[in-house]
Enzyme design. Structure first.
Site, short mmCIF file in Angstrom:
data_model
loop_
_atom_site.label_atom_id
_atom_site.label_comp_id
_atom_site.label_asym_id
_atom_site.label_seq_id
_atom_site.Cartn_x
_atom_site.Cartn_y
_atom_site.Cartn_z
N GLY A 153 -24.84 9.91 -11.42
CA GLY A 153 -24.67 8.66 -10.65
C GLY A 153 -24.76 8.90 -9.09
N GLY A 188 -23.31 15.20 -13.64
CA GLY A 188 -23.24 13.70 -13.84
C GLY A 188 -24.65 13.29 -13.19
N HIS A 198 -43.59 -5.72 13.53
CA HIS A 198 -44.47 -4.37 13.34
C HIS A 198 -44.19 -3.46 14.42
CE1 HIS A 198 -47.91 -2.34 12.31
NE2 HIS A 198 -48.35 -2.24 13.58
N ASP A 205 -12.55 -1.76 -8.07
CA ASP A 205 -12.61 -0.84 -9.17
C ASP A 205 -11.62 -0.91 -10.13
OD1 ASP A 205 -14.59 0.41 -7.20
OD2 ASP A 205 -13.46 2.28 -7.02
N ALA A 208 -17.42 17.02 -10.68
CA ALA A 208 -17.57 16.14 -11.55
C ALA A 208 -16.80 14.87 -10.97
CB ALA A 208 -17.19 16.32 -13.17
N GLU A 212 1.04 -1.24 0.05
CA GLU A 212 -0.01 -0.11 0.05
C GLU A 212 0.84 1.20 -0.05
OE1 GLU A 212 -3.32 0.67 -0.14
OE2 GLU A 212 -2.45 2.79 -0.32
N GLY A 267 -7.13 0.93 3.95
CA GLY A 267 -8.52 1.41 3.65
C GLY A 267 -8.93 1.95 2.32
N ARG A 295 -14.24 8.43 -13.03
CA ARG A 295 -12.99 7.46 -12.51
C ARG A 295 -12.77 6.27 -13.27
NH1 ARG A 295 -11.21 8.42 -7.32
NH2 ARG A 295 -10.66 6.09 -6.93
N CYS A 301 -12.41 4.08 -0.13
CA CYS A 301 -13.66 3.88 0.65
C CYS A 301 -13.50 4.49 2.13
CB CYS A 301 -13.98 2.44 0.64
SG CYS A 301 -15.44 2.15 1.79
#
Ligand SMILES: Cc1cc2nc3c(=O)[nH]c(=O)nc-3n(C[C@H](O)[C@H](O)[C@H](O)COP(=O)(O)OP(=O)(O)OC[C@H]3O[C@@H](n4cnc5c(N)ncnc54)[C@H](O)[C@@H]3O)c2cc1C
Length: 461
Positions: free
Chosen positions: A178, A176, A439, A305, A263, A35, A40, A266, A43
């Site tokens: 999304g 956008g 309920h 991703d 905007a 990394e 993390g 990615r 996200c």
């Protein structure tokens, strides 16, 4: 043959990489995560967690009107953005430490630095080369300059801007359609920013069911967000007063003065990963993988991703894909079931959809039926004034197998989990109709929507 340094090396310690590392370690594998920024990933550091926190604050603001109807007066409401950011930073730091703790507990090595492939079964990172039995690529995605005239002006920013600015803009144009851009539009509007949301398409969330789309659109407009569809940005100029935007929306010319334009485009972060060293192309939109997350190169997997089109950039898909990749890497065959990939928007009203819409089911060759139950007919829905809420269930007619669940309203993201389970377990309308939900809860509408699809609703007029 020499024993490799690690059984599995994972390139990237985000949502996908961490889940993959822990799962591989559970099989007793010697595992390393490479990394170069923060554990993390997007996200936890710049995506779901900070924006989830901001949307939670926005939801509290949005609930004040109902509170007032109930006699709860909160005069002089403050919106202290720096205080929100301070709590957010503490939360993120705490969660990052939690991820480090997970790695420690599972005896996973962390290699700090930028990593890249150095041929089959080899990774270069932190000035060293490591060998691995299997490699999982989990490097995520990166920002792409928006395809707009003037897209590289300083006033054109992405969501990271909101995580570093001291003051929120007074006027913001968002471009956008999304989930994340809609969330940010609502957050800004609730924090006092004049907000326009422009989409080049004929509306928001085009893939989703018509009833969900139209109810969300009406709700956002009623909240004061200026929605511009079929919008084309003609020109952008940076002036001392911010951005001067000329656009055409529904054949009408508009001129907008905004402090910033947000905007959020990615694409998979493929550059500099050494993909060429194993015969893969770094020029594509994303890495193609099969249901086992295999890239086609022996012993090389890709998740999250970097292995999905932008509409599938979700943390839960990255982590589920990570678990699948780790299992296959450790010799246990498993697959990622994209039929249960949920699509969630944490606005108020929330939107959560899983599986197929009626249109998609019919296009896929199913004899599809559907049923719906408005939350305005649900006792808790009435208590919470859920006038725009609705639950829609889609199924195939012969056996009643549930193919899709589409929800708008309070608690949609939690109820979507039941939709995920129903589709995963191949539940039928009959089973959902007979589920005894507590309920008063909004989940009772799932059963009522199933009964509606079967032609026997109990509480609908
Ligand atoms: C504003 C915003 C809000 C979002 N909200 C949500 C949400 O509410 N729910 C949801 O499901 N999804 C959300 N997402 C999407 C989600 O954040 C991503 O889908 C998810 O983080 C993808 O996980 P990943 O593991 O593939 O990549 P990432 O989380 O991006 O992790 C990749 C990691 O790899 C590291 N890395 C990259 N290249 C290298 C290299 N060469 N060497 C070493 N390390 C490297 C990076 O530093 C990073 O830590 C949001 C995204 C944004 C932008």
């Amino acid at each position: 043959m020499a024993t490799p340094d690690f059984d599995v090396i994972i390139l990237g310690g985000g949502a996908g990489g961490v889940a993959a590392a822990v799962r591989a370690a559970q099989f007793g594998g010697r595992v390393a995560v490479v990394e170069d920024k923060f554990l993390g990933g997007l996200c936890m550091n710049q995506g779901c967690v900070p924006f989830g926190h901001m949307m939670a604050a926005s939801r509290i603001l949005g609930s004040l009107a109902l509170g007032k109807e109930m006699g709860i007066e909160c005069p002089g409401i403050a919106r202290d953005f720096p205080a929100l950011m301070k709590r957010q930073a503490e939360l993120v730091t705490f969660m990052r430490q939690g991820v480090q703790g997970l790695l420690n507990k599972n005896k996973i090595s962390l290699i700090n630095g930028r990593g890249k492939l150095a041929g089959p079964g080899r990774v270069e990172a932190g000035g060293e080369t490591f060998s691995a039995g299997k490699i999982i690529l989990a490097a995520g995605a990166e920002w792409v300059k928006p395809d707009l005239p003037g897209g590289d002006l300083p006033g054109v920013v992405n969501s990271d801007y909101l995580l570093t600015t001291q003051n929120l803009p007074e006027r913001c144009l968002l471009v956008g359609s999304g989930p994340m851009i809609i969330e940010i539009a609502q957050f800004l509007q609730r924090y006092g920013t004049k907000t326009w949301l422009a989409t080049p398409e004929i509306g928001l969330l085009l893939r989703e069911s018509k009833v969900v789309r139209s109810r969300l659109t009406k709700a956002l407009q009623a909240q004061g967000i200026h929605l511009l569809d079929r919008a084309e940005i003609r020109s952008l100029k940076q002036t001392k007063d911010g951005l001067q935007v000329m656009l055409r929306a529904r054949e009408k010319e508009e001129s907008i003065s905004a402090d910033i334009l947000i905007a959020l485009r990615r694409k998979a972060a493929l550059t500099g990963l050494g993909l060429g060293s194993v015969g893969l192309d770094e020029k594509g939109e994303y890495l193609q993988v099969n249901a086992h997350m295999e890239t086609g190169v022996q012993g090389l997997f890709a998740i999250g991703d970097m292995a999905a089109p932008e509409e599938r950039h979700y943390s839960h898909l990255a982590s589920s894909g990570g678990i699948v990749a780790a299992e296959n890497a450790m010799g246990v065959k498993s697959s990622l079931n994209l039929r249960v990939a949920s699509r969630v928007i944490f606005t108020q009203p929330q939107v959560a959809c899983v599986g197929l819409t009626v249109r998609e089911a019919r296009e896929a060759g199913y004899d599809a039926i559907s049923g719906a139950a408005p939350l305005s007919m649900n006792p808790l829905g009435m208590i919470l004034a859920q006038n725009e809420g609705i639950v829609e269930v889609v199924a195939e007619k012969k056996y009643g197998e549930i193919l899709g669940v589409h929800i708008i309203g309070e608690g949609a993201s939690e109820m979507a989990g039941m939709g995920v389970l129903a589709i995963q377990m191949e539940a039928t309308l009959e089973e959902l109709a007979r589920a005894v939900f507590p309920h008063p809860t909004l989940s009772e509408s799932l059963a009522e929507a199933a009964r509606d699809a079967l032609g026997r609703p109990i509480y609908l007029p």
